[in-house]
Each structure stands twice: as structure tokens, then as C-alpha cells.
Scaffold this motif. Structure first.
Motif, PDB file in Angstrom:
ATOM      1  N   SER A  62       0.851  -1.199   0.000  1.00  0.00           N
ATOM      2  CA  SER A  62       0.000   0.000   0.000  1.00  0.00           C
ATOM      3  C   SER A  62       0.882   1.244   0.000  1.00  0.00           C
ATOM      4  CB  SER A  62      -0.900   0.025   1.246  1.00  0.00           C
ATOM      5  OG  SER A  62      -1.745  -1.110   1.290  1.00  0.00           O
ATOM      6  N   LEU A  77      -7.260   8.904  -3.287  1.00  0.00           N
ATOM      7  CA  LEU A  77      -6.812   7.510  -3.320  1.00  0.00           C
ATOM      8  C   LEU A  77      -7.359   6.719  -2.134  1.00  0.00           C
ATOM      9  CD1 LEU A  77      -4.919   5.556  -4.919  1.00  0.00           C
ATOM     10  CD2 LEU A  77      -3.089   6.254  -3.348  1.00  0.00           C
ATOM     11  N   GLN A 121     -10.167   6.595  -1.000  1.00  0.00           N
ATOM     12  CA  GLN A 121     -11.487   6.028  -1.284  1.00  0.00           C
ATOM     13  C   GLN A 121     -11.387   4.628  -1.890  1.00  0.00           C
ATOM     14  OE1 GLN A 121     -14.094   8.809  -3.449  1.00  0.00           O
ATOM     15  NE2 GLN A 121     -12.611  10.425  -2.988  1.00  0.00           N
ATOM     16  N   TYR A 122     -10.224   4.272  -2.415  1.00  0.00           N
ATOM     17  CA  TYR A 122     -10.060   3.008  -3.128  1.00  0.00           C
ATOM     18  C   TYR A 122      -9.026   2.080  -2.498  1.00  0.00           C
ATOM     19  CZ  TYR A 122     -12.377   5.803  -6.713  1.00  0.00           C
ATOM     20  OH  TYR A 122     -13.264   6.603  -7.398  1.00  0.00           O
ATOM     21  N   GLU A 123      -8.043   2.648  -1.816  1.00  0.00           N
ATOM     22  CA  GLU A 123      -6.934   1.841  -1.294  1.00  0.00           C
ATOM     23  C   GLU A 123      -6.532   2.313   0.097  1.00  0.00           C
ATOM     24  OE1 GLU A 123      -4.710   1.444  -5.672  1.00  0.00           O
ATOM     25  OE2 GLU A 123      -3.642   2.257  -3.938  1.00  0.00           O
ATOM     26  N   ARG A 155      -2.140   3.994  -9.140  1.00  0.00           N
ATOM     27  CA  ARG A 155      -3.483   4.554  -9.213  1.00  0.00           C
ATOM     28  C   ARG A 155      -3.503   6.038  -8.862  1.00  0.00           C
ATOM     29  NH1 ARG A 155      -8.795   1.231  -7.253  1.00  0.00           N
ATOM     30  NH2 ARG A 155     -10.268   2.263  -8.663  1.00  0.00           N
TER      31      ARG A 155
END
Length: 292
Positions: A156, A241, A243-245, A216
Motif C-alpha cells: 500500500s 486515493l 477512497q479506493y486503497e 493509481r
């Protein structure tokens, strides 16, 4: 599924360096010498020590000396070789052999996020590091190497963080986060606030100039709404970011010097010189004799 590896590091270096005028009128701030090595080289060496093999420098007008510094210097090398100065020759050659260097231009100064976005095609679809040359970190294990180890564990995005107390937090991006129960160095980020008022800061965890980001982030930077002056901020892209990861803050071990500030630059110069075997003893004795 194979684990992602960090092979590339991006260095935003297109700014004007106005805090160091007039020295930076014709010399890039990133090329100012900290003892006898330009600021940006400290960051490049840190990236290489962390396993990066490709260095991407985002430049602008008047920054050609950055490319010259990391390129082969035929005339200088020939002169040093002819004079038998092998130690200096090896030192000069080592700079151009540090890594593979690529360059891209940021035509307009539209924020850190915009600068990072210029590296999209060179980075491709893989995680990458971002190093701000202003922040020089002295540590036994290079700061970015510590972060790479954390990235390999989490897969991450990782943001280097340090504790900043009092009113100084208003000069930084600030993390809204909780400590990871399994690794006290990791901070589970839920939000970020750019330069908050001290009383509104969600924590004392400030973001400093080291990032590892998943690819991303480019999608986020392309879709984020520009702020004041049309600037695209990296923190806004990272907030999107989230919101997704997952995104983690990382409490690194080491001492950071804000070499983009005159006082910080002076402190770094003194402390780095004192640590040098060839300069430290004589410099320390000279300092002791001064009536400050």
C-alpha cells in the motif's frame, strides 16, 4: 499474485527556489552544495540504497545543470585521468553510474501533484517513490529503504511522517490516523489536512518529503479539482486515493533537515561537516575557538 516492487523514484525539481535568491537565480536549488555534494544527490543515493534502479527527475526551464551533473563528463574525466588524479576520477564517474536517469519537463509550476503527474509515462503501471530533495534525512538505514520494507509488507502507499508539535504543524500536511496494532511504525490513514491551524490539526503526525505511491495515484491526480492558481496538490490526490486503497503513514528512524529553508540548510551543513572524518575534527576545533 506477485508482490509489487519499488524500482523507480521521482524527484520533483522544477521549482524556482525563491527562498535562496539570489543564489538560485542561475543555479537550481537542488544543486546547492551541502558540504561538497548537491542536495539532490543525497536523495538519489538514498533511492539507490533502497533498491531503486531508475531515477526520474521532473525539471523546468534553467535546470540543465541537473542533467549535466548526472551525465558523463568527458572533458573533466579526460583531464583528471591525464593528471593521474584517480581518486577524483572515480568519484566523478560514480555519480553518472548511480542509476539510469530520465528527465521530463513541468512547463508550468502548478503544484507538487502536477509535477508528479508529469512522470506518469516514465513510471508506467508500477509503484514508485517520490523524494523531495529539500528534505535531507540522515539515518543509519536510509529512510526510503525503511519505507520500501514497509511497502513490501503492506503493498500500500506509504507516507513518511514525523511528530511536529505546536504551531509548526500548520506548515505541513497533517495525517488523521491511528497506529497500526501490529506495527507501531505504521499509521492507518483515514484523512489528511493540508496546513491546518494548530487547534484544528487531527494529530501531530506531519507528512515529510518521502512517499511510496501505487500507480493509481495518477488517475486520482488527473481527476482532482485544481486549487488556488490552478495548482494540483499531491495531498488532494492521496486523499482521493483513500477512497479506493489503504494508505499508511510511516514513522521513520532518522533526523530530517529542511534544507529548503536557510536555517535548516545551515544546520545540515554544520552537522554533516562535523561527521566527516576529513573535516570534522578540524572544523570542530575551529568552532570551539569562535566567540559566538
Amino acid at each position: 499474485m506477485s508482490l509489487m516492487k519499488v524500482r523507480k523514484a521521482v524527484f520533483p525539481a522544477a521549482g524556482f527556489g525563491t527562498r535562496f535568491l539570489p543564489a538560485t537565480k542561475a543555479t537550481p536549488k537542488e544543486m546547492l552544495p551541502l558540504v561538497d555534494k548537491p542536495l539532490i544527490q543525497y536523495g538519489v543515493e538514498e533511492a539507490v540504497a533502497a533498491g531503486c534502479t531508475e531515477i526520474i527527475i521532473v525539471t523546468g526551464r534553467g535546470k540543465s545543470s541537473l542533467e549535466d551533473h548526472f551525465d558523463k563528463s568527458y572533458e573533466l574525466e579526460t583531464a583528471l585521468e591525464a593528471r593521474g588524479k584517480t581518486a577524483m576520477l572515480d568519484l566523478v564517474r560514480s555519480v553518472s553510474h548511480l542509476a539510469k536517469f530520465s528527465y521530463t519537463r513541468q512547463p508550468d509550476a502548478l503544484g507538487l501533484g502536477h509535477a508528479v503527474l508529469q512522470a506518469k509515462e516514465l513510471v508506467g503501471n508500477e509503484p514508485f517513490a517520490v523524494i523531495l530533495p529539500d528534505d535531507v534525512v540522515d539515518s543509519e538505514v536510509p529512510c526510503l529503504k525503511q519505507m520500501v520494507e514497509a511497502f513490501e509488507q503492506t503493498q500500500s502507499s506509504i507516507l513518511a511522517s514525523e511528530i511536529v508539535e505546536g504551531a509548526a504543524i500548520s506548515s505541513y500536511g497533517c495525517l488523521d490516523c491511528v497506529q497500526d496494532p501490529d506495527d507501531p511504525r505504521l499509521l492507518d490513514v483515514t484523512n489528511m489536512v493540508e496546513k491546518p491551524k494548530p487547534e484544528e490539526a487531527p494529530s501531530q503526525h506531519a507528512i515529510i518529503g518521502r512517499y511510496i505511491l501505487t500507480p493509481r495515484i495518477f488517475e486520482m491526480l488527473e481527476s482532482v479539482t485544481p486549487g488556488s492558481g490552478g495548482e494540483i496538490q499531491l495531498t488532494d490526490g492521496i486523499k482521493a486515493l483513500l477512497q479506493y486503497e489503504k494508505v499508511y503513514g510511516f514513522t521513520y528512524e532518522g533526523t530530517r533537515y529542511d534544507a529548503g529553508d536557510k536555517l535548516g540548510f545551515l544546520k545540515a551543513t554544520v552537522e554533516f561537516a562535523l561527521r566527516r572524518n576529513d573535516l570534522g575534527p578540524r572544523f570542530r576545533e575551529w568552532l570551539k575557538r569562535q566567540a559566538f
